[in-house]
Write a protein that holds these residues in place. Structure first.
Motif, PDB file in Angstrom:
ATOM      1  N   CYS A 422     -12.634   5.961   5.691  1.00 14.56           N
ATOM      2  CA  CYS A 422     -11.407   5.672   4.942  1.00 14.56           C
ATOM      3  C   CYS A 422     -10.371   5.126   5.920  1.00 14.56           C
ATOM      4  O   CYS A 422      -9.763   5.897   6.687  1.00 14.56           O
ATOM      5  N   GLY A 423     -10.209   3.817   5.885  1.00 14.43           N
ATOM      6  CA  GLY A 423      -9.275   3.170   6.801  1.00 14.43           C
ATOM      7  C   GLY A 423      -7.846   3.592   6.531  1.00 14.43           C
ATOM      8  O   GLY A 423      -7.059   3.797   7.453  1.00 14.43           O
ATOM      9  N   CYS A 424      -7.489   3.759   5.261  1.00 16.41           N
ATOM     10  CA  CYS A 424      -6.104   4.115   4.929  1.00 16.41           C
ATOM     11  C   CYS A 424      -5.706   5.441   5.560  1.00 16.41           C
ATOM     12  O   CYS A 424      -4.605   5.602   6.054  1.00 16.41           O
ATOM     13  N   GLY A 454     -10.068   8.393   0.446  1.00 14.34           N
ATOM     14  CA  GLY A 454     -10.127   7.858  -0.914  1.00 14.34           C
ATOM     15  C   GLY A 454      -8.839   8.029  -1.692  1.00 14.34           C
ATOM     16  O   GLY A 454      -8.744   7.625  -2.844  1.00 14.34           O
ATOM     17  N   SER A 456      -5.862   6.703  -1.177  1.00 13.97           N
ATOM     18  CA  SER A 456      -4.844   5.646  -1.184  1.00 13.97           C
ATOM     19  C   SER A 456      -5.322   4.415  -1.945  1.00 13.97           C
ATOM     20  O   SER A 456      -5.166   4.344  -3.151  1.00 13.97           O
ATOM     21  N   CYS A 457      -5.960   3.450  -1.263  1.00 16.05           N
ATOM     22  CA  CYS A 457      -6.337   2.228  -1.995  1.00 16.05           C
ATOM     23  C   CYS A 457      -7.628   2.430  -2.781  1.00 16.05           C
ATOM     24  O   CYS A 457      -7.946   1.636  -3.662  1.00 16.05           O
ATOM     25  N   GLY A 458      -8.391   3.479  -2.455  1.00 18.88           N
ATOM     26  CA  GLY A 458      -9.612   3.763  -3.203  1.00 18.88           C
ATOM     27  C   GLY A 458     -10.801   2.906  -2.790  1.00 18.88           C
ATOM     28  O   GLY A 458     -11.906   3.083  -3.295  1.00 18.88           O
ATOM     29  N   CYS A 460     -12.656   2.968  -0.283  1.00 16.57           N
ATOM     30  CA  CYS A 460     -13.763   3.644   0.401  1.00 16.57           C
ATOM     31  C   CYS A 460     -14.532   4.580  -0.527  1.00 16.57           C
ATOM     32  O   CYS A 460     -15.507   5.201  -0.096  1.00 16.57           O
TER      33      CYS A 460
END
Ligand SMILES: Cc1cc2nc3c(=O)[nH]c(=O)nc-3n(C[C@H](O)[C@H](O)[C@H](O)COP(=O)(O)OP(=O)(O)OC[C@H]3O[C@@H](n4cnc5c(N)ncnc54)[C@H](O)[C@@H]3O)c2cc1C
Ligand SMILES: NC(=O)c1ccc[n+]([C@@H]2O[C@H](COP(=O)([O-])OP(=O)(O)OC[C@H]3O[C@@H](n4cnc5c(N)ncnc54)[C@H](O)[C@@H]3O)[C@@H](O)[C@H]2O)c1
Ligand code: SF4
Ligand code: FES
Length: 807
Positions: A422-424, A454, A456-458, A460
């Motif tokens: 998860c990069g975020c 998962g 934030s932007c979802g 991942c």
């Protein structure tokens, strides 16, 4: 002796600020007495997901990150709808627009950014907005109900996501972009061009290299005037030309501001005890506009003010993914060719895939992906660790190594534990595995809550789901849909289907009994669903339980508001003959049919037939049922194609007829429509069908998940095939995969959104074994289907008892 806690005040109830508070609560839950001021009238929500709210795939409720109760549970005093207007750093107090003055020991400023509004005449007209918050989103949703034409100024990430959302809402959206290439801050010209072509296919329009000089109209905007003198009509104008840090709150406080509020490596501003985190700050000359760096900053700030040892924040490498379904674009680090960089590039025009990796002195410093973003996590990892290019990495990236042919499960197994999934939120594979194992997690929601992955932007979530499946093995159940299918049970669709298979349940009664239904008779929601699942799971053994079907399916005709019925005979591929037309005309006269209507699916509908006449009408027509009432294949719309059309490259008519004959009558989770076109002019409108085919010189493009109904959705490109046989094989596999995995009544448009296109591509296109097995199973199911009208005609008892037909 009582000790008073230190007072921590947070200005800005957004993503960066509340993320920092969450970290502080983890490290020192009772150290601070926390007060939060938020300008918006909501608890903390996921701003990123506004794109999905606009697009229609999420509601406002879905995007709340910390509900009201979270503040109470953590003893946080929350003032929403309240702006802090001044900071007095000498007196250590903040003042608000509601007139209160609140003291602090520690002050965190997290006021985010404001959208840049071009300073042009007309910018204050009604219908001119930015896209930043729930209020903007609500204005767009309302405008889409009243107006048709929208213009989005700015072809960056935000502008494109906004324009796609507006198209989904039924508006005609034109992106007006200043530069020759879209997303020029993240993509090179090749990827930009591919992106533009794909978005055009999805219905977006573009005006490139256009400077807007004025917004025209009366009180409400009516259009744009450009610097070259041309104009564009628009009743809604969204400005998405970048953001500016919101520093208004520190005005007059003496705190140093450049573009943003200047901070050091621990988020300290120039005033003692005052910190700034998120988009409002400027660190080493950079203002960030994505959550991953802001969360990194928040983590360091939280450690710093709780006295936990921490390394300094030294800046972040930015990576982005566009959140538009069916458009996979990723960019990280350096992305433009330049003399000091070595470029590794792969472009596949057939599959529409582009991959590019940038090396500087042998080290990986950037990458761009279009069409296939499976390597995005790996690229981020390589950049982060300054990986040196090796033969192995080269083979992995170019797909020449075994990695290229790995299944998703194998890719997850091969992923190193330290790889960031998860990069975020900066969560690694290893951290997710530990959380699953140590805390007994079994659902994606639990992983989200526990690790943040998962949240934030979802982007991942598919990988997080893959890791969950990998760790749990047989125990894995997709518990993302845990809520019961109706009030009679707490079991989800997936649990019921799994139980039907494992326990070999074969009747509705058995399902309800064994799975301990609360209401032993079931209800109108669960009975038809179970009947469908049983038929899908046991095509040969299952006895259709007609009583559990909806009335139209029981009677094989559509009931109308006056109690009469409509009759739609099959016209394969929308083709009929003079003989058929004559028979239809005679039946219409004989049975006093009220209207003969040409349907949207290229057939004739006899409207206003009495129930008792239905069997005689069918008998006289002597045509098969068109299933206009069923959860099954309804129509296959075709264009004239290469048979007669001078543009046609493929024989769409015959392909349509063949497909309709192959797949008619088979029960589906919901109604299903197809369209076949002879060339990309797309006269039969494949883009709004559950499955659409577009012929071209080299074969066919197959599109899935389109819908033209209440919630329009443009179909996604599933794959391209070269032969008619491949087309049929992919179609068979897609239909069976949908039958086996969708919830009852879930249209392909919702299903594709829910499970993600990639999972479907893997199962029905990439994985040959899976494709073959799906086709084997659909063939067995198809062998069981029967023509319903002829069955009724042949059965006197049914004619009398069900239809009251006494002839
Ligand atoms: C539509 C959209 C999609 C996005 N998609 C992505 C994405 O896919 N990936 C990604 O990484 N990033 C994305 N972003 C960017 C991301 O949302 C931001 O980087 C992030 O929200 C910034 O967090 P923040 O806390 O700094 O600011 P915000 O989330 O904007 O929070 C600031 C809050 O402070 C409040 N405030 C301001 N001044 C005051 C005051 N004086 N008193 C009290 N309250 C105040 C504001 O009302 C606001 O609620 C997207 C942004 C938008 C708008
Ligand atoms: N998927 C994501 O990661 C995502 C999605 C939405 C928003 N965001 C973030 O939200 C912020 C705002 O996004 P954004 O797209 O507005 O910012 P941006 O700065 O990334 O893009 C703005 C675009 O507008 C163009 N532009 C500038 N002036 C113009 C003019 N006068 N006419 C036409 N075009 C003009 C620029 O060339 C640029 O491409 C960014 O920080 C972005 O990273 C991220
Ligand atoms: S889609 Fe192409 S082939 Fe079919 S009718 Fe239209 S122009 Fe002709
Ligand atoms: S990558 Fe954005 S939530 Fe995980």
């Amino acid at each position: 002796m009582t000790t008073t806690k230190e007072k921590l005040v947070l200005v800005g109830n957004g993503m960066a600020g509340i993320n920092t508070i969450e970290q502080i609560l983890k490290l020192a839950p009772s150290r601070y007495d926390i007060t939060v001021f938020g300008g918006e009238p909501y608890p903390n929500y996921n701003r990123i997901m506004l794109s999905y709210v606009l697009e229609g795939s999420k509601t406002l409720d879905d995007i709340i990150l910390n509900g009201w109760s979270w503040y109470q549970e953590n003893n946080i005093t929350l003032h929403t709808g309240t702006n802090v207007t001044r900071i007095d750093t000498a007196a250590k107090v903040v003042m608000t627009d509601s007139g209160s003055t609140v003291p602090y020991d520690v002050l965190i400023i997290a006021t985010g950014s404001n959208p840049i509004m071009l300073p042009i005449p007309g910018k204050d007209k009604e219908g001119v907005i930015g896209f930043r918050d729930i209020a903007d989103c609500s204005i767009m949703l309302a405008a889409s109900r009243q107006y048709k034409k929208a213009a989005v100024i700015g072809g960056g990430l935000l502008g494109l996501e906004a324009a796609k959302g507006l198209v989904n809402l039924g508006m005609e959206a034109t992106v007006v972009h200043l530069m020759p290439e879209l997303m020029e801050r993240q993509l090179d010209p090749v990827a930009s061009a591919m992106l533009k072509a794909e978005l055009e296919r999805q219905g977006l329009k573009f005006l490139m290299e256009k400077g807007t000089s004025e917004l025209i109209g009366g009180e409400r905007v009516e259009g744009l005037r450009f610097t070259d003198g041309t104009e564009l009509e628009a009743d809604l104008v969204v400005m998405a030309v970048g953001i500016r840090p919101n520093t208004a709150v520190v005005e007059g406080s003496g705190i140093e501001v450049n573009r943003g509020i200047v901070v050091d490596d621990y988020m300290r501003t120039s005033a003692p005890g005052v910190y700034a985190v998120g988009e409002c700050n400027e660190h080493r000359g950079v203002c960030y506009g994505l959550v991953a760096p802001l969360f990194e900053q928040g983590q360091i700030l939280a450690k710093h003010i709780t006295g936990t040892a921490t390394l300094p924040y030294e800046g972040s490498i930015m990576s982005t993914k566009l959140k538009i379904s069916g458009v996979d674009v990723f960019s990280a680090g350096k992305f433009m060719d330049s003399p000091e960089l070595t470029v590794i590039r792969k472009q596949d025009e057939w599959k529409n895939i582009y991959k590019k990796l940038m090396l500087q002195d042998g080290k990986i410093v950037g990458g761009v992906l279009f069409g296939d973003v499976m390597d995005s996590a790996a690229i981020q990892q390589w950049i982060r660790t300054g990986a040196t290019m090796t033969e192995e990495l080269y083979a992995e990236f170019m797909g020449t190594a075994a990695a290229g042919s790995q299944s998703p499960a194998e890719r997850i197994a091969a992923m190193p534990n330290e790889e960031i999934v998860c990069g975020c939120n900066g969560v690694s594979k290893g951290a997710i595995i530990s959380a699953i194992q140590d805390q007994g997690l079994t659902t994606i929601d639990e992983i989200k809550a526990c690790t943040g992955a998962g949240r934030s932007c979802g982007g991942c979530i598919p990988t997080v789901g893959g890791i969950l499946e990998y760790v749990l093995g047989d125990k894995y159940a997709n518990t993302a849909v845990k809520t019961g299918i109706c009030g009679c049970t707490t079991m989800s669709r997936d649990e019921i289907v799994a139980a039907i298979r494992e326990k070999r349940l074969t009747t509705i009664r058995e399902v309800m009994h064994v799975l301990e239904w609360k209401n032993t008779e079931g209800c109108s929601k669960c009975r038809p669903a179970i009947n469908y699942y049983l038929g899908m799971a046991w095509p040969q053994e299952h006895e259709d339980e007609k009583d559990s079907r909806f009335v139209n399916e029981r009677l094989n005709a559509n009931i109308q508001k006056d109690g009469t019925y409509t009759v739609i005979p099959r016209m394969y591929g929308g083709v009929t003959t003079p003989e058929e037309l004559r028979r239809i005309a005679e039946v219409a006269v004989k049975f006093d049919v009220k209207m003969v209507k040409v349907t949207g699916g290229q057939r004739l509908d006899l409207v206003g037939v009495k129930k008792e006449d239905l069997p005689d009408v069918w008998s006289a027509l002597d045509m098969p049922s068109g299933y206009g009432y069923a959860k099954a294949l309804r129509t296959v719309k075709t264009c004239v194609g290469s048979l007669y059309c001078r543009f046609g490259t493929q024989d769409s008519v015959n392909m349509g007829i063949q497909l309709e004959r192959m797949f008619e009558r088979l029960d589906m989770p919901a109604k299903l429509k197809m369209a076949v076109n002879g060339c990309p002019r797309n006269c039969a409108e494949s883009c709004t069908k559950d499955i659409g085919f577009v012929g071209n010189d080299g074969g066919w493009e197959i599109y899935v998940g389109g819908n033209g109904g209440i919630k329009p959705r443009i179909a996604d490109l599933l794959c391209k095939v070269k032969t008619d046989e491949e087309l049929k094989e992919v179609t068979g596999a897609f239909l069976q995969y949908y039958r086996e995995n969708a919830k009852y009544l879930e249209r392909t448009s919702d299903w594709v959104e829910r499970v993600g296109l990639q999972q479907i591509v893997t199962a029905v296109v990439e994985d040959e074994k899976s494709r073959r097995e799906l086709n084997e199973r659909i063939t067995i199911a198809l062998a069981q289907v029967k023509e319903p009208w002829s069955e009724v005609i042949a059965d006197k008892e049914i004619r009398e008892h069900v239809y009251g037909n006494l002839t």
